[in-house]
Design an enzyme around this catalytic site. Sequence first.
Site, PDB file in Angstrom:
ATOM      1  N   LYS A 148     -31.420  94.838-101.883  1.00 36.92           N
ATOM      2  CA  LYS A 148     -31.572  95.027-100.433  1.00 36.92           C
ATOM      3  C   LYS A 148     -32.887  94.368-100.023  1.00 36.92           C
ATOM      4  O   LYS A 148     -33.858  94.403-100.787  1.00 36.92           O
ATOM      5  CB  LYS A 148     -31.593  96.527-100.102  1.00 36.92           C
ATOM      6  N   LYS A 174     -25.055  93.792-107.949  1.00 35.24           N
ATOM      7  CA  LYS A 174     -23.859  93.582-107.122  1.00 35.24           C
ATOM      8  C   LYS A 174     -24.279  92.927-105.805  1.00 35.24           C
ATOM      9  O   LYS A 174     -25.247  93.339-105.185  1.00 35.24           O
ATOM     10  CB  LYS A 174     -23.237  94.949-106.846  1.00 35.24           C
ATOM     11  N   ASP A 176     -23.950  92.299-101.826  1.00 31.41           N
ATOM     12  CA  ASP A 176     -23.511  93.202-100.774  1.00 31.41           C
ATOM     13  C   ASP A 176     -22.245  92.656-100.128  1.00 31.41           C
ATOM     14  O   ASP A 176     -21.912  91.478-100.276  1.00 31.41           O
ATOM     15  CB  ASP A 176     -24.618  93.417 -99.730  1.00 31.41           C
ATOM     16  N   GLU A 177     -21.577  93.550 -99.364  1.00 33.61           N
ATOM     17  CA  GLU A 177     -20.234  93.179 -98.873  1.00 33.61           C
ATOM     18  C   GLU A 177     -20.279  92.033 -97.868  1.00 33.61           C
ATOM     19  O   GLU A 177     -19.275  91.353 -97.664  1.00 33.61           O
ATOM     20  CB  GLU A 177     -19.525  94.390 -98.256  1.00 33.61           C
ATOM     21  N   HIS A 266     -14.506  96.024-103.082  1.00 34.12           N
ATOM     22  CA  HIS A 266     -15.268  96.705-102.021  1.00 34.12           C
ATOM     23  C   HIS A 266     -14.277  97.037-100.903  1.00 34.12           C
ATOM     24  O   HIS A 266     -13.347  96.272-100.664  1.00 34.12           O
ATOM     25  CB  HIS A 266     -16.397  95.797-101.520  1.00 34.12           C
ATOM     26  N   LYS A 306     -24.436 108.676 -97.510  1.00 34.32           N
ATOM     27  CA  LYS A 306     -24.567 108.406 -96.068  1.00 34.32           C
ATOM     28  C   LYS A 306     -23.231 108.154 -95.363  1.00 34.32           C
ATOM     29  O   LYS A 306     -23.169 108.105 -94.137  1.00 34.32           O
ATOM     30  CB  LYS A 306     -25.469 107.182 -95.874  1.00 34.32           C
TER      31      LYS A 306
HETATM   32  C1  CAP Z   1     -24.495 100.889-100.286  1.00 32.61           C
HETATM   33  C2  CAP Z   1     -23.703  99.714 -99.742  1.00 32.61           C
HETATM   34  C3  CAP Z   1     -22.205  99.858 -99.922  1.00 32.61           C
HETATM   35  C4  CAP Z   1     -21.613 101.156 -99.444  1.00 32.61           C
HETATM   36  C5  CAP Z   1     -20.129 100.968 -99.123  1.00 32.61           C
HETATM   37  C6  CAP Z   1     -24.019  99.488 -98.279  1.00 32.61           C
HETATM   38  O1  CAP Z   1     -25.851 100.557-100.192  1.00 32.61           O
HETATM   39  O2  CAP Z   1     -24.050  98.532-100.412  1.00 32.61           O
HETATM   40  O3  CAP Z   1     -21.634  98.774 -99.215  1.00 32.61           O
HETATM   41  O4  CAP Z   1     -21.731 102.086-100.466  1.00 32.61           O
HETATM   42  O5  CAP Z   1     -19.573 102.206 -98.800  1.00 32.61           O
HETATM   43  O6  CAP Z   1     -24.039  98.314 -97.906  1.00 32.61           O
HETATM   44  O7  CAP Z   1     -24.201 100.488 -97.582  1.00 32.61           O
HETATM   45  P1  CAP Z   1     -26.921 101.741-100.408  1.00 32.61           P
HETATM   46  P2  CAP Z   1     -18.422 102.833 -99.742  1.00 32.61           P
HETATM   47  O8  CAP Z   1     -26.857 102.158-101.866  1.00 32.61           O
HETATM   48  O9  CAP Z   1     -28.266 101.129-100.059  1.00 32.61           O
HETATM   49  O10 CAP Z   1     -26.543 102.846 -99.488  1.00 32.61           O
HETATM   50  O11 CAP Z   1     -19.026 102.813-101.123  1.00 32.61           O
HETATM   51  O12 CAP Z   1     -18.185 104.203 -99.173  1.00 32.61           O
HETATM   52  O13 CAP Z   1     -17.242 101.954 -99.627  1.00 32.61           O
HETATM   53 MG    MG Z   2     -22.988  97.240 -99.181  1.00 31.98          MG
END
Ligand code: CAP
Ligand code: MG
Length: 427
Positions: A148, A174, A176-177, A266, A306
Amino acid sequence: MNYLEFVEWGYKPSPDELICLFRVEPSHGFSFDEAVGRVASESSNGTWTEVFVSEEVRKLSAKAYEKTNGYVKIAYPVNLFEPGNMPQILSSIAGNIFGMKAVANLRLEDVYWPPKIVETFKGPKHGINGVRETLKVKNRPLTATVPKPKVGMTPDEHSWAAYEIWVGGVDIVKDDENLTSQRFNRFKERVEKTLRMREKAEGETGERKCYMPNISAETGEMIKRAEAVRDLGGEYVMIDILTCGWASLQTIRERNEELNLILHAHRAFHAAFTRNPKHGMSMKVVAEAARLVGVDQLHVGTVVGKLESPLKDVAALIKILREEKINENMDLKLLNKNWQKLKPVLPVSSGGLHPGLIPEVMKIFGVNVLIQVGGGVLGHPDGVRSGAAAVRQAIEAVSKGISLKEYAVNHKELSRALEKWGYIKPK
Ligand code: CAP
Ligand code: MG
């Protein structure tokens, strides 16, 4: 049109039929049976007015056959579907019906997939055992971190963060999306530099380390990116399966027979239609379709983090991904399943996690889980490497049956994480 022709309470479906569990809320002026008849009709082969229907065609009609507390089970003849074609199956059972005026709300809660459908999908190539063999990690939760801020770093900055995350003790880095191949961070350069840092981190730690680059893009481009990862010596790719779509996921899964990569799924976009308990399609059906098509890992929520993920939903998703046979469980709104030879999928718990929440996550998931901690590592007061170390220390503490507080006495990185975040549940 007599929609009640699609309703036969007490009908006993054959094990070959696909069954859907719907929550049906009729619109004003419609009885429950009239609304249900319309759902069964529109999701199989009926329409709004009389048309000639031969006996052969009538055999393809769905039948609503059981109702309780606003929920209904509808049976679908297996020949209604094209085996192995996930888009067609979902266009039937999760298509037009959500827009019908006869329903005020409609939610596809779960599906029983009959053997003749299950056997036409490849399922996971690696599964949980394959992932563990790749990482050489036997009986503890696997760990991952997203560098991040989620997008904006250059390949050099990203690969350096990845190195710090790996040497601190996290197994997998990983993407990010929403990091793919933007101007500031082109895909191939990021993968090359990050895999080079992976080798450095493996050399220094003696542990296997992996990188999950996000290949999400137009399908042809995804194949090129997956091939590039394979050629560069990567073992994983990540796909935003819902924004990419089921057809493209099936194409990647086909291509992966030869590429032999681990597919991390994801689920960004899911909450647009899974979150409303009255309307849409549950994450359970997404997880089932993903296991059938063949992902190796899938995000399922945290309960304590969250993003909205109630315990009952997460418990049902864990069963769907990890178990071979599941009995009907109406408390979890879960129909029975028999996944036959489909390998189990590793659930991913992610979203607002930090070391203080790891005991609760492990209580919910056990050890067969991938715990992703992004901000909870990158935001550690003493830096990334300490954040990664704190995650591993929290897992060690739980595995030894020691409280985090006690374990933190002799583990500074964990102690500093608890100082900053304690046991907060981010919103
Ligand atoms: C978490 C995360 C993931 C979420 C997706 C984000 O980051 O990389 O994309 O977990 O949600 O971008 O928020 P943090 P889910 O660890 O900094 O929160 O796993 O519910 O699909
Ligand atoms: Mg993410």
